[in-house]
Scaffold this motif. Structure first.
Motif, PDB file in Angstrom:
ATOM      1  N   GLY A  27       0.808  -1.213   0.000  1.00 48.06           N
ATOM      2  CA  GLY A  27       0.000   0.000   0.000  1.00 48.06           C
ATOM      3  C   GLY A  27       0.837   1.258   0.000  1.00 48.06           C
ATOM      4  N   GLY A  83     -10.134  -0.775   1.945  1.00 44.86           N
ATOM      5  CA  GLY A  83      -9.744   0.615   1.707  1.00 44.86           C
ATOM      6  C   GLY A  83      -9.939   1.512   2.920  1.00 44.86           C
ATOM      7  N   THR A 128      -7.213   5.974  -0.658  1.00 46.29           N
ATOM      8  CA  THR A 128      -7.589   4.608  -1.054  1.00 46.29           C
ATOM      9  C   THR A 128      -8.847   4.536  -1.910  1.00 46.29           C
ATOM     10  OG1 THR A 128      -8.918   4.246   0.937  1.00 46.29           O
ATOM     11  CG2 THR A 128      -6.575   3.653   1.056  1.00 46.29           C
ATOM     12  N   ARG A 180      -8.537   2.634  -5.090  1.00 51.41           N
ATOM     13  CA  ARG A 180      -8.027   1.266  -4.976  1.00 51.41           C
ATOM     14  C   ARG A 180      -9.136   0.255  -5.279  1.00 51.41           C
ATOM     15  NH1 ARG A 180      -5.859  -0.229   0.734  1.00 51.41           N
ATOM     16  NH2 ARG A 180      -4.237   1.265   0.258  1.00 51.41           N
TER      17      ARG A 180
END
Length: 197
Positions: free
Chosen positions: A23, A97, A153, A156
């Motif tokens: 990440g 996320g 995020t 993502r």
């Protein structure tokens, strides 16, 4: 509690791992000096184990316990091991996320911000099951921290075995993942060979 204090990019470089799997968007420009050396069979097996441990943030003893549990389950032990690691609560929070990295997800769980099926769970290694509802507790939802996290995020991709509701900071485990759905660059067969010796 034992902690891994090695700088993340340095560790990624030594394991030949892209930091994006943790990440982290940063890249290291340095090259590993020992990159040309040929590794023995044992060296390759050890490297794969270290990679899996580092990605999921698991220490040696719990990792060995996961392997023993995976060995007792039906199916291939390597696939079972990856599914067990992937279904840890801290990993699920990261995948949904609600955290930028798995380390941050572990901290969020440890600080009692996460509810599983309406009950507070503070154990990062808690194994989720199909049908579990994971959400950030009501008191924490409005905090600036989660707004910042969702900014990072939001783009993502959430794996298909999970369903995320970004606005309400909640998610559902539709089913446990299969090995094909786990995008972690680990050759679990080498880990099985290492522990089978």
């Amino acid at each position: 509690m034992a902690r891994d204090m090695v700088p993340v990019l340095k560790r990624c470089r030594s394991l030949g791992l892209d930091p994006i799997y943790l990440g982290i968007d940063k890249k290291s420009n340095r090259q590993s000096i020992r990159g040309n050396k040929k590794k023995s069979e044992y060296g390759q097996q050890l490297l794969e184990k270290q990679k899996a441990k580092f990605i999921y943030g698991v220490l040696e003893k719990p990792f060995r316990n996961y392997f023993k549990k995976a060995n007792r389950m039906k199916g291939a032990p390597g696939d079972n091991l990856m599914i067990l690691l992937e279904s840890r609560l801290d990993n699920v929070v990261f995948r949904l996320g609600f955290a930028r990295t798995r380390k941050e997800a572990r901290q969020i769980v440890g600080h009692q911000h996460v509810l599983v099926n309406g009950k507070r769970v503070q154990i990062p290694s808690y194994l989720v099951k199909a049908g579990d509802v994971i959400e950030i507790r009501e008191k924490s939802k409005g905090s600036q921290r989660y707004k910042d996290i969702l900014e990072v995020t939001g783009a993502r991709l959430v794996p298909e075995w999970l369903e995320a509701d970004q606005e309400n900071l909640s998610g559902t485990v539709k089913m446990l993942p299969t090995r094909e759905q786990i995008d972690v660059p680990v050759n679990e067969m080498l880990i099985v060979e290492l522990y089978s010796k």
